[in-house]
Design an enzyme around this catalytic site. Structure first.
Site, PDB file in Angstrom:
ATOM      1  N   GLU A   1       0.854  -1.196   0.000  1.00  0.00           N
ATOM      2  CA  GLU A   1       0.000   0.000   0.000  1.00  0.00           C
ATOM      3  C   GLU A   1       0.885   1.239   0.000  1.00  0.00           C
ATOM      4  OE1 GLU A   1      -1.936  -0.288   3.782  1.00  0.00           O
ATOM      5  OE2 GLU A   1      -2.749  -2.270   3.335  1.00  0.00           O
TER       6      GLU A   1
ATOM      7  N   LYS B   1       2.323   4.526   1.465  1.00  0.00           N
ATOM      8  CA  LYS B   1       2.423   5.008   2.843  1.00  0.00           C
ATOM      9  C   LYS B   1       2.149   6.508   2.816  1.00  0.00           C
ATOM     10  CE  LYS B   1       5.300   4.683   6.943  1.00  0.00           C
ATOM     11  NZ  LYS B   1       5.149   6.054   7.428  1.00  0.00           N
TER      12      LYS B   1
ATOM     13  N   ASP C   1       1.557  10.278   4.141  1.00  0.00           N
ATOM     14  CA  ASP C   1       2.236  11.111   5.119  1.00  0.00           C
ATOM     15  C   ASP C   1       1.210  12.056   5.723  1.00  0.00           C
ATOM     16  OD1 ASP C   1       4.387  11.816   6.526  1.00  0.00           O
ATOM     17  OD2 ASP C   1       5.317  13.027   4.962  1.00  0.00           O
TER      18      ASP C   1
ATOM     19  N   TYR D   1      -6.463   1.917   6.345  1.00  0.00           N
ATOM     20  CA  TYR D   1      -5.521   0.861   5.964  1.00  0.00           C
ATOM     21  C   TYR D   1      -5.492  -0.321   6.930  1.00  0.00           C
ATOM     22  CZ  TYR D   1      -2.642   3.648   9.179  1.00  0.00           C
ATOM     23  OH  TYR D   1      -2.180   4.358  10.249  1.00  0.00           O
TER      24      TYR D   1
ATOM     25  N   LYS E   1      10.555   2.754   2.192  1.00  0.00           N
ATOM     26  CA  LYS E   1      10.379   4.186   2.003  1.00  0.00           C
ATOM     27  C   LYS E   1      11.120   4.753   0.801  1.00  0.00           C
ATOM     28  CE  LYS E   1       9.611   6.684   5.622  1.00  0.00           C
ATOM     29  NZ  LYS E   1       9.629   7.320   6.958  1.00  0.00           N
TER      30      LYS E   1
ATOM     31  N   CYS F   1      27.061  45.952  -5.827  1.00  0.00           N
ATOM     32  CA  CYS F   1      27.120  44.616  -6.420  1.00  0.00           C
ATOM     33  C   CYS F   1      28.374  43.881  -5.939  1.00  0.00           C
ATOM     34  CB  CYS F   1      27.124  44.728  -7.941  1.00  0.00           C
ATOM     35  SG  CYS F   1      27.402  43.155  -8.738  1.00  0.00           S
TER      36      CYS F   1
ATOM     37  N   CYS G   1      30.833  43.440  -9.168  1.00  0.00           N
ATOM     38  CA  CYS G   1      31.517  44.538  -9.860  1.00  0.00           C
ATOM     39  C   CYS G   1      31.567  45.836  -9.064  1.00  0.00           C
ATOM     40  CB  CYS G   1      30.861  44.794 -11.213  1.00  0.00           C
ATOM     41  SG  CYS G   1      29.244  45.567 -11.051  1.00  0.00           S
TER      42      CYS G   1
ATOM     43  N   CYS H   1      21.786  44.968 -10.159  1.00  0.00           N
ATOM     44  CA  CYS H   1      23.074  45.640 -10.283  1.00  0.00           C
ATOM     45  C   CYS H   1      23.004  46.525 -11.514  1.00  0.00           C
ATOM     46  CB  CYS H   1      24.160  44.585 -10.453  1.00  0.00           C
ATOM     47  SG  CYS H   1      25.667  45.263 -11.123  1.00  0.00           S
TER      48      CYS H   1
ATOM     49  N   CYS I   1      29.544  44.140 -15.156  1.00  0.00           N
ATOM     50  CA  CYS I   1      29.464  43.111 -14.127  1.00  0.00           C
ATOM     51  C   CYS I   1      29.600  41.742 -14.801  1.00  0.00           C
ATOM     52  CB  CYS I   1      28.122  43.230 -13.410  1.00  0.00           C
ATOM     53  SG  CYS I   1      27.885  41.984 -12.154  1.00  0.00           S
TER      54      CYS I   1
HETATM   55  S1  IVH Z   1       0.068   0.156   8.911  1.00  0.00           S
HETATM   56  C1  IVH Z   1       1.278  -2.257  12.131  1.00  0.00           C
HETATM   57  N1  IVH Z   1      -0.383   1.243   6.602  1.00  0.00           N
HETATM   58  O1  IVH Z   1       2.838   4.887   9.154  1.00  0.00           O
HETATM   59  C2  IVH Z   1       0.841  -1.408  11.078  1.00  0.00           C
HETATM   60  N2  IVH Z   1       0.569   2.550   8.314  1.00  0.00           N
HETATM   61  O2  IVH Z   1       5.238   4.119  10.635  1.00  0.00           O
HETATM   62  C3  IVH Z   1       0.999   0.003  11.394  1.00  0.00           C
HETATM   63  N3  IVH Z   1       0.976   4.861   7.678  1.00  0.00           N
HETATM   64  O3  IVH Z   1       1.557   5.187  12.371  1.00  0.00           O
HETATM   65  C4  IVH Z   1       0.392   0.892  10.448  1.00  0.00           C
HETATM   66  N4  IVH Z   1       0.214   4.702   5.630  1.00  0.00           N
HETATM   67  O4  IVH Z   1       0.560   6.596  10.530  1.00  0.00           O
HETATM   68  C5  IVH Z   1       0.080   1.409   7.839  1.00  0.00           C
HETATM   69  N5  IVH Z   1      -0.852   2.106   4.507  1.00  0.00           N
HETATM   70  C6  IVH Z   1      -0.398   2.260   5.745  1.00  0.00           C
HETATM   71  C7  IVH Z   1       0.091   3.502   6.192  1.00  0.00           C
HETATM   72  C8  IVH Z   1       0.573   3.594   7.491  1.00  0.00           C
HETATM   73  C9  IVH Z   1       0.749   5.512   6.532  1.00  0.00           C
HETATM   74  C10 IVH Z   1       1.610   5.447   8.880  1.00  0.00           C
HETATM   75  C11 IVH Z   1       0.792   5.302  10.112  1.00  0.00           C
HETATM   76  C12 IVH Z   1       1.680   4.639  11.101  1.00  0.00           C
HETATM   77  C13 IVH Z   1       3.025   4.878  10.533  1.00  0.00           C
HETATM   78  C14 IVH Z   1       3.953   3.789  10.962  1.00  0.00           C
END
Ligand code: IVH
Length: 682
Positions: free
Chosen positions: A127, A129, A131, A242, A330, A424, A427, A442, A447
């Site tokens: 999946e 991840k 932010d 998730y 990551k 400047c 120059c 300038c 220059c």
């Molecule tokens: S799973 C044991 N799935 O990442 C599973 N986390 O570093 C724990 N996060 O606190 C979470 N996308 O805030 C999972 N698709 C995803 C995620 C995800 C973002 C974040 C979440 C968690 C942190 C862990």
């Protein structure tokens, strides 16, 4: 249905009827919400949605006893809280181990197999991840009851009111034609703010003078942790679900099953998630997601790889607060923090002074970054960036690195404010910032940073037209120190040129000839070639037509200049400033010594209009009336204001009126502006 309320009106509605109508409205609104916020494909127009919402609010207003916490009217935010209550998660919210290299991912797969004592392929789900901010949503009998932040994983903050304002969070799980909802279901997900929404939020904050958020993550977290949920309601937050915590009344055999069920029940689940048969497929999917990263509407900082089967997850268990069945793979971070060690000034090709931050090198966005433009003084002041500050730097994709913000909490008091130099740094010429402009410039003509550009301009076709003196050659001449200003071009020897890369003797000679030839360029071309700010080809001609020589031009006061039609105060200041620079005057002197023409061509002064009378009528496109008259007079002709039998030519502009009729009546030759120019040979 709307007929119903229109015919009977609210007044005629009894409690039972209101209840039925409320049910129906909520259903329609929830469905519209789902299509809009979860599936991203609206089914109702905004107006139709608003109509339903208003009707629901009205009926609920009339029958307050029928308001329930899961009503869509409850998403607008409630009265501010004193503080957040603590929520203890039934099942701790874990964190993830990180990997950055493929090798580490393969090791993870090996470890999983070893722990499970198997050689067989393991199924994984991958999946994106997100932010943002991790939250947990507790559903009791299908109703959203408590929402909390992850906090330290064990205890979080109760942010139910805030989460209710997020339209992608169902207040009621979808029940229709599906098996019974569980008594308890804890849904976990990441609240986030899209890239576009983040930009817009920061734009509005900038407008109202509020501090900016460094990134969508901080904006999402900040918005969720507002004591006043009405503020949260103003932020277009969303969520991707998730996973789950505790569940009572349902059973799952796989993670994929969980995701599909959540989706069916109205939760927003990321479309990019994939079920993979083995680790190779995971790695393929990782590459695909990474490629998509920039084009997604939200920030992701990597992927999460999870063992699919729940029984295997349980066997693998947890170690030091991280599950052994999951891994965060990551990407390179787009943002890092570092320290600004100095701020220097770079002089750009057009003379713009750009402040540049010199930073302690950091790896960000896949490259080492140690410099970032701070754009201009306004930007530095707005962000209040100082030398010595700890800052957030950002570099996404191929975008050039930028300093996002200073972390003010890290200040020690030793930080120094940056001041733009008055002179400047390259120059030593004066630096000027014009009113209403962000850039400092300038004013020096020689220059070195501006040099290449100004020489390119000087040599260009429409200016001195020096054939063969192209961009690459100019770069070399400047870099080798052979040319320090445009006047130096005329002292170049054939040997100087022949010493350059890829320059044959013959070409060198051609350039020397072209340089000699260019000395005969008309004065207007010379004036244009100097590259005075605001003086383009047309204005150069206007100036020459009025003043007639370089000597007069260099001596003209702002007052004299503004008397020329087409020369406004801004242009006059710019011209004056240019000729006030001693360096510029020296260059001009040397150009004169080299033999560059500083007088109007002799041909212009031929008395070939002797005895001819001209009348100008209507406005001309390429001359002012005065200029045209002066041109005629210089050549011995006469300009008159009325047409008579003695008139030789009537020159007509765009709106010629009675004078033209008169000319025709008297049989006087009528010339268009083009024909007039032809007559003068210009
Ligand atoms: S799973 C044991 N799935 O990442 C599973 N986390 O570093 C724990 N996060 O606190 C979470 N996308 O805030 C999972 N698709 C995803 C995620 C995800 C973002 C974040 C979440 C968690 C942190 C862990």
């Amino acid at each position: 249905m709307r007929e119903f309320s229109r015919n009977k009106g609210l007044g005629g509605m009894n409690r039972e009827e209101a209840k039925v109508r409320i049910e129906k409205l909520r259903e329609e609104i929830n469905e519209a919400n789902y299509y809009y916020y979860v599936l991203d494909s609206p089914r109702l127009s905004d107006a139709a949605y608003d109509r339903l919402m208003r009707e629901l609010q009205k009926i609920e207003g009339k029958f307050p006893g029928l308001v329930t916490p899961d009503s869509p009217t409850q998403r607008v935010g409630a009265a501010p809280l004193e503080e957040f209550e603590t929520v203890t998660h039934t099942v701790p919210m874990l964190s993830l181990n990180n990997a950055f290299e493929e090798e580490e991912v393969r090791e993870f797969d090996q470890r999983v197999k070893k722990l499970l004592k198997t050689d067989r392929d393991i199924e994984y789900v991958i999946e994106p991840k997100l932010d943002g901010l991790a939250v947990e949503l507790v559903y009791l009998d299908g109703m959203f009851t408590i929402g909390s932040t992850r906090g330290d994983g064990v205890n979080g903050e109760n942010v139910t009111q805030n989460l209710k304002t997020i339209h992608a969070i169902p207040l009621q799980m979808v029940k229709k034609e599906l098996k019974k909802v569980p008594n308890r279901l804890e849904v976990r997900g990441e609240v986030y703010l899209g890239k576009k929404e983040f930009k817009e939020l920061n734009r509005r904050r900038e407008e109202s003078g509020e501090p900016l958020f460094a990134n969508p993550r901080n904006a999402a977290a900040g918005s969720c942790r507002q004591l006043d949920s009405r503020v949260t309601a103003q932020r277009p937050l969303s969520i991707f679900c998730y996973g789950i915590g505790a569940v009572e009344g349902w059973d799952f055999t796989s993670h994929w099953d969980i995701l599909q069920t959540l989706r069916k029940r109205g939760f927003k689940v990321n479309q990019e998630s994939r079920l993979c048969r083995n680790i190779d497929e995971v790695l393929e999917e990782y590459t695909k997601i990474k490629k998509k990263r920039e084009s997604l509407g939200y920030e992701i900082d990597g992927t999460v790889i999870k063992v699919n089967r729940i029984d295997l997850q349980e066997k693998l268990g947890t170690i030091s607060r991280s599950p052994r069945w999951a891994l965060a793979y990551k990407f390179e971070a787009h943002q890092e923090t570092t320290v600004i060690e100095d701020i220097i000034v770079q002089v750009g090709r057009t003379g713009t002074l750009t402040p540049v931050a010199i930073m302690k090198p950091v790896r960000v966005g896949g490259a080492e970054v140690s410099r970032a433009t701070l754009h201009n003084m306004d930007e530095i002041e707005k962000k209040d960036i100082r030398i010595g500050d700890t800052v957030v730097v950002q570099r996404a994709g191929d975008v050039i690195p930028e300093v996002v913000m200073a972390i003010k909490e890290k200040r020690t008091g030793k930080e120094k404010k940056f001041v733009m130099p008055d002179w400047c740094p390259v120059c030593g010429s004066e630096v000027m910032r014009e009113e209403g402009e962000a850039a400092h410039r300038c004013l020096g003509m020689s220059c070195s940073a501006k040099l290449k550009e100004s020489i390119k301009h000087f040599a260009s076709k429409r200016a001195m037209d020096i054939e063969g003196l192209g961009d690459k050659l100019i770069d070399q001449l400047v870099e080798k120190g052979l040319v320090k200003d445009v006047a130096d071009l005329y002292s170049l020897s054939k040997d100087d040129l022949a010493s350059l890369e890829r320059m044959a003797d013959k070409s060198a000679l051609n350039i020397i000839n072209a340089l000699n030839e260019s000395k005969n360029a008309s004065l207007e071309k010379v004036v244009y070639a100097l590259g005075i700010r605001h003086v383009g080809e047309h204005l150069a001609k206007v100036l020459v037509d009025h003043l007639g020589s370089m000597e007069k031009l260099t001596a003209a006061t702002e007052e004299e200049l503004t008397q020329i039609r087409e020369v406004g105060p801004e242009v006059a200041t710019s011209i004056r400033k240019f000729f006030q620079q001693k360096g510029n005057l020296r260059v001009i002197e040397r150009l004169a010594k080299a033999g560059v023409r500083f007088e109007q061509p002799v041909a212009r002064k031929k008395k070939d209009m002797e005895g001819k009378t001209f009348v100008f009528t209507g406005s001309l496109a390429t001359f002012t009336r005065e200029e045209a008259e002066r041109l005629v007079e210089e050549r011995g002709g006469k300009a008159s204001s009325s047409v008579s039998r003695k008139t030789d030519y009537v020159v007509t502009g765009d709106t010629a009126g009675s004078k033209m009729d008169k000319a025709k009546e008297l049989g006087v030759t009528v010339l268009s502006e083009k024909e007039f120019r032809k007559l003068l040979g210009i």
